[in-house]
Design a protein around this motif. Structure first.
Motif, PDB file in Angstrom:
ATOM      1  N   GLY A  47      -5.381  -4.542  -2.539  1.00 56.44           N
ATOM      2  CA  GLY A  47      -5.390  -3.699  -1.354  1.00 56.44           C
ATOM      3  C   GLY A  47      -4.267  -3.913  -0.370  1.00 56.44           C
ATOM      4  N   THR A  48      -3.128  -4.413  -0.841  1.00 49.94           N
ATOM      5  CA  THR A  48      -1.988  -4.668   0.035  1.00 49.94           C
ATOM      6  C   THR A  48      -0.765  -3.897  -0.447  1.00 49.94           C
ATOM      7  OG1 THR A  48      -2.801  -6.875   0.587  1.00 49.94           O
ATOM      8  CG2 THR A  48      -0.458  -6.480   0.940  1.00 49.94           C
ATOM      9  N   LEU A  49      -0.065  -3.273   0.493  1.00 46.08           N
ATOM     10  CA  LEU A  49       1.180  -2.562   0.215  1.00 46.08           C
ATOM     11  C   LEU A  49       2.276  -3.190   1.048  1.00 46.08           C
ATOM     12  CD1 LEU A  49       2.728  -0.154  -1.057  1.00 46.08           C
ATOM     13  CD2 LEU A  49       2.035   1.188   0.949  1.00 46.08           C
ATOM     14  N   ILE A  50       3.389  -3.546   0.402  1.00 42.21           N
ATOM     15  CA  ILE A  50       4.530  -4.114   1.110  1.00 42.21           C
ATOM     16  C   ILE A  50       5.661  -3.090   1.085  1.00 42.21           C
ATOM     17  CG2 ILE A  50       6.212  -5.994   1.231  1.00 42.21           C
ATOM     18  CD1 ILE A  50       4.097  -7.727  -0.235  1.00 42.21           C
ATOM     19  N   LEU A  51       6.146  -2.753   2.268  1.00 42.22           N
ATOM     20  CA  LEU A  51       7.244  -1.799   2.435  1.00 42.22           C
ATOM     21  C   LEU A  51       8.475  -2.548   2.926  1.00 42.22           C
ATOM     22  CD1 LEU A  51       5.176   0.820   4.471  1.00 42.22           C
ATOM     23  CD2 LEU A  51       5.650   0.871   2.015  1.00 42.22           C
ATOM     24  N   THR A  52       9.658  -2.027   2.604  1.00 49.06           N
ATOM     25  CA  THR A  52      10.898  -2.641   3.054  1.00 49.06           C
ATOM     26  C   THR A  52      11.724  -1.603   3.797  1.00 49.06           C
ATOM     27  OG1 THR A  52      10.875  -4.126   1.149  1.00 49.06           O
ATOM     28  CG2 THR A  52      12.965  -3.906   2.329  1.00 49.06           C
ATOM     29  N   ALA A  53      12.099  -1.924   5.035  1.00 53.68           N
ATOM     30  CA  ALA A  53      12.911  -1.007   5.836  1.00 53.68           C
ATOM     31  C   ALA A  53      14.257  -0.774   5.163  1.00 53.68           C
ATOM     32  CB  ALA A  53      13.102  -1.564   7.242  1.00 53.68           C
ATOM     33  N   ALA A  54      14.711   0.469   5.199  1.00 50.99           N
ATOM     34  CA  ALA A  54      15.976   0.870   4.591  1.00 50.99           C
ATOM     35  C   ALA A  54      16.556   2.021   5.412  1.00 50.99           C
ATOM     36  CB  ALA A  54      15.736   1.309   3.141  1.00 50.99           C
ATOM     37  N   ALA A  55      17.734   2.485   5.036  1.00 49.87           N
ATOM     38  CA  ALA A  55      18.367   3.659   5.659  1.00 49.87           C
ATOM     39  C   ALA A  55      18.416   3.548   7.186  1.00 49.87           C
ATOM     40  CB  ALA A  55      17.636   4.941   5.226  1.00 49.87           C
ATOM     41  N   GLY A  56      18.653   2.329   7.680  1.00 48.96           N
ATOM     42  CA  GLY A  56      18.719   2.112   9.119  1.00 48.96           C
ATOM     43  C   GLY A  56      17.407   1.672   9.730  1.00 48.96           C
ATOM     44  N   GLY A  57      16.310   1.758   8.966  1.00 53.85           N
ATOM     45  CA  GLY A  57      14.997   1.307   9.442  1.00 53.85           C
ATOM     46  C   GLY A  57      14.415   2.183  10.529  1.00 53.85           C
ATOM     47  N   PRO A  58      13.096   2.096  10.710  1.00 52.31           N
ATOM     48  CA  PRO A  58      12.451   2.853  11.781  1.00 52.31           C
ATOM     49  C   PRO A  58      12.960   2.397  13.153  1.00 52.31           C
ATOM     50  CG  PRO A  58      10.820   1.990  10.252  1.00 52.31           C
ATOM     51  CD  PRO A  58      12.131   1.353   9.908  1.00 52.31           C
ATOM     52  N   LYS A  59      13.122   3.332  14.046  1.00 51.41           N
ATOM     53  CA  LYS A  59      13.581   3.017  15.404  1.00 51.41           C
ATOM     54  C   LYS A  59      12.389   2.951  16.350  1.00 51.41           C
ATOM     55  CE  LYS A  59      17.785   2.948  14.091  1.00 51.41           C
ATOM     56  NZ  LYS A  59      18.143   1.651  13.566  1.00 51.41           N
ATOM     57  N   ARG A  60      12.553   2.175  17.396  1.00 49.40           N
ATOM     58  CA  ARG A  60      11.514   1.990  18.410  1.00 49.40           C
ATOM     59  C   ARG A  60      11.029   3.355  18.904  1.00 49.40           C
ATOM     60  NH1 ARG A  60      11.540   2.153  23.903  1.00 49.40           N
ATOM     61  NH2 ARG A  60      10.019   0.834  24.946  1.00 49.40           N
ATOM     62  N   GLY A  61       9.709   3.532  18.888  1.00 44.81           N
ATOM     63  CA  GLY A  61       9.121   4.741  19.428  1.00 44.81           C
ATOM     64  C   GLY A  61       9.138   5.957  18.517  1.00 44.81           C
ATOM     65  N   SER A  62       9.804   5.854  17.365  1.00 49.99           N
ATOM     66  CA  SER A  62       9.851   7.011  16.464  1.00 49.99           C
ATOM     67  C   SER A  62       8.652   6.986  15.521  1.00 49.99           C
ATOM     68  CB  SER A  62      11.156   7.031  15.666  1.00 49.99           C
ATOM     69  OG  SER A  62      11.220   5.946  14.778  1.00 49.99           O
ATOM     70  N   LYS A  63       8.099   8.166  15.258  1.00 47.94           N
ATOM     71  CA  LYS A  63       6.962   8.267  14.345  1.00 47.94           C
ATOM     72  C   LYS A  63       7.482   8.258  12.917  1.00 47.94           C
ATOM     73  CE  LYS A  63       4.041  10.766  17.528  1.00 47.94           C
ATOM     74  NZ  LYS A  63       3.386  12.039  17.851  1.00 47.94           N
ATOM     75  N   THR A  64       6.952   7.358  12.110  1.00 46.25           N
ATOM     76  CA  THR A  64       7.335   7.254  10.714  1.00 46.25           C
ATOM     77  C   THR A  64       6.123   7.527   9.848  1.00 46.25           C
ATOM     78  OG1 THR A  64       9.029   5.603  11.242  1.00 46.25           O
ATOM     79  CG2 THR A  64       8.309   5.726   8.950  1.00 46.25           C
ATOM     80  N   SER A  65       6.268   8.490   8.952  1.00 45.54           N
ATOM     81  CA  SER A  65       5.209   8.837   8.012  1.00 45.54           C
ATOM     82  C   SER A  65       5.502   8.176   6.673  1.00 45.54           C
ATOM     83  CB  SER A  65       5.159  10.356   7.854  1.00 45.54           C
ATOM     84  OG  SER A  65       4.238  10.714   6.857  1.00 45.54           O
ATOM     85  N   VAL A  66       4.467   7.652   6.028  1.00 47.84           N
ATOM     86  CA  VAL A  66       4.582   7.058   4.697  1.00 47.84           C
ATOM     87  C   VAL A  66       3.448   7.626   3.845  1.00 47.84           C
ATOM     88  CG1 VAL A  66       4.569   4.930   3.342  1.00 47.84           C
ATOM     89  CG2 VAL A  66       5.522   4.914   5.651  1.00 47.84           C
ATOM     90  N   SER A  67       3.787   8.198   2.680  1.00 43.76           N
ATOM     91  CA  SER A  67       2.780   8.753   1.773  1.00 43.76           C
ATOM     92  C   SER A  67       2.935   8.154   0.386  1.00 43.76           C
ATOM     93  CB  SER A  67       2.924  10.274   1.672  1.00 43.76           C
ATOM     94  OG  SER A  67       2.646  10.878   2.899  1.00 43.76           O
ATOM     95  N   PHE A  68       1.789   7.893  -0.265  1.00 43.82           N
ATOM     96  CA  PHE A  68       1.781   7.339  -1.613  1.00 43.82           C
ATOM     97  C   PHE A  68       0.444   7.687  -2.240  1.00 43.82           C
ATOM     98  CE2 PHE A  68       0.467   4.290   1.517  1.00 43.82           C
ATOM     99  CZ  PHE A  68      -0.701   3.752   1.000  1.00 43.82           C
ATOM    100  N   SER A  69       0.369   7.606  -3.556  1.00 41.04           N
ATOM    101  CA  SER A  69      -0.865   7.947  -4.261  1.00 41.04           C
ATOM    102  C   SER A  69      -1.423   6.760  -5.030  1.00 41.04           C
ATOM    103  CB  SER A  69      -0.617   9.113  -5.235  1.00 41.04           C
ATOM    104  OG  SER A  69      -0.308  10.275  -4.509  1.00 41.04           O
ATOM    105  N   LEU A  70      -2.752   6.618  -4.960  1.00 43.65           N
ATOM    106  CA  LEU A  70      -3.492   5.597  -5.685  1.00 43.65           C
ATOM    107  C   LEU A  70      -4.664   6.283  -6.381  1.00 43.65           C
ATOM    108  CD1 LEU A  70      -3.680   2.908  -2.838  1.00 43.65           C
ATOM    109  CD2 LEU A  70      -2.153   2.873  -4.820  1.00 43.65           C
ATOM    110  N   ILE A  71      -5.263   5.602  -7.350  1.00 38.09           N
ATOM    111  CA  ILE A  71      -6.440   6.132  -8.033  1.00 38.09           C
ATOM    112  C   ILE A  71      -7.687   5.534  -7.380  1.00 38.09           C
ATOM    113  CG2 ILE A  71      -7.657   6.388 -10.241  1.00 38.09           C
ATOM    114  CD1 ILE A  71      -4.943   7.830 -10.092  1.00 38.09           C
ATOM    115  N   ASN A  72      -8.597   6.385  -6.927  1.00 36.84           N
ATOM    116  CA  ASN A  72      -9.845   5.913  -6.309  1.00 36.84           C
ATOM    117  C   ASN A  72     -10.728   5.204  -7.334  1.00 36.84           C
ATOM    118  OD1 ASN A  72      -9.201   7.036  -3.837  1.00 36.84           O
ATOM    119  ND2 ASN A  72     -10.439   8.869  -4.121  1.00 36.84           N
ATOM    120  N   ASN A  73     -11.487   4.209  -6.875  1.00 31.47           N
ATOM    121  CA  ASN A  73     -12.504   3.554  -7.706  1.00 31.47           C
ATOM    122  C   ASN A  73     -13.619   4.521  -7.982  1.00 31.47           C
ATOM    123  OD1 ASN A  73     -11.633   1.002  -8.380  1.00 31.47           O
ATOM    124  ND2 ASN A  73     -12.402   0.090  -6.498  1.00 31.47           N
TER     125      ASN A  73
END
Length: 120
Positions: A94-120
């Motif tokens: 149940g853990t996801l590790i993300l790595t900042a890239a492309a300049g990384g998220p900036k303070r105060g900016s909304k960052t969306s992250v989407s991914f798919s998993l298979i439900n139990n």
């Protein structure tokens, strides 16, 4: 008294001044899913907003994502402008590790992250 630079660093006002400290955190943390059905491919979408600039290579760990049968894997994902990469490290407990890239998220900016998993 010594002069202080008085300039921002990592998006923190006066961050270059000695001992100007900030506890890094996400001021917005939200998550939703596309389906609640057993065995279905479920797209999870997170919205994150940090209180400082994350530099390239910064690691973001999301834990507590229980209820998936997806095994440990390099997990394809989409993030706003690629600032949290295009692949995360999924750990089946149940853990996801993300790595900042492309300049990384900036303070105060909304960052969306989407991914798919298979439900139990």
């Amino acid at each position: 008294a010594m002069a202080k630079p008085g300039t921002a660093l990592y998006g923190v006002a006066n961050g270059a001044d000695p001992f100007e400290v900030l506890v890094p955190l996400f001021t917005v943390k939200a998550i939703e899913q596309s389906t609640p059905f057993v065995g279905a491919s479920n797209t999870l979408t997170m919205m994150l907003t940090s209180n400082y600039d994350l530099s390239d290579g910064s690691m973001v760990t999301i834990s507590g994502l229980m209820g998936s049968q997806t095994e440990n894997t390099a997990l394809p994902l989409a993030s706003t402008l690629g600032v949290l990469g295009t692949t995360g490290t999924w750990m089946g407990h149940g853990t996801l590790i993300l790595t900042a890239a492309a300049g990384g998220p900036k303070r105060g900016s909304k960052t969306s992250v989407s991914f798919s998993l298979i439900n139990n």
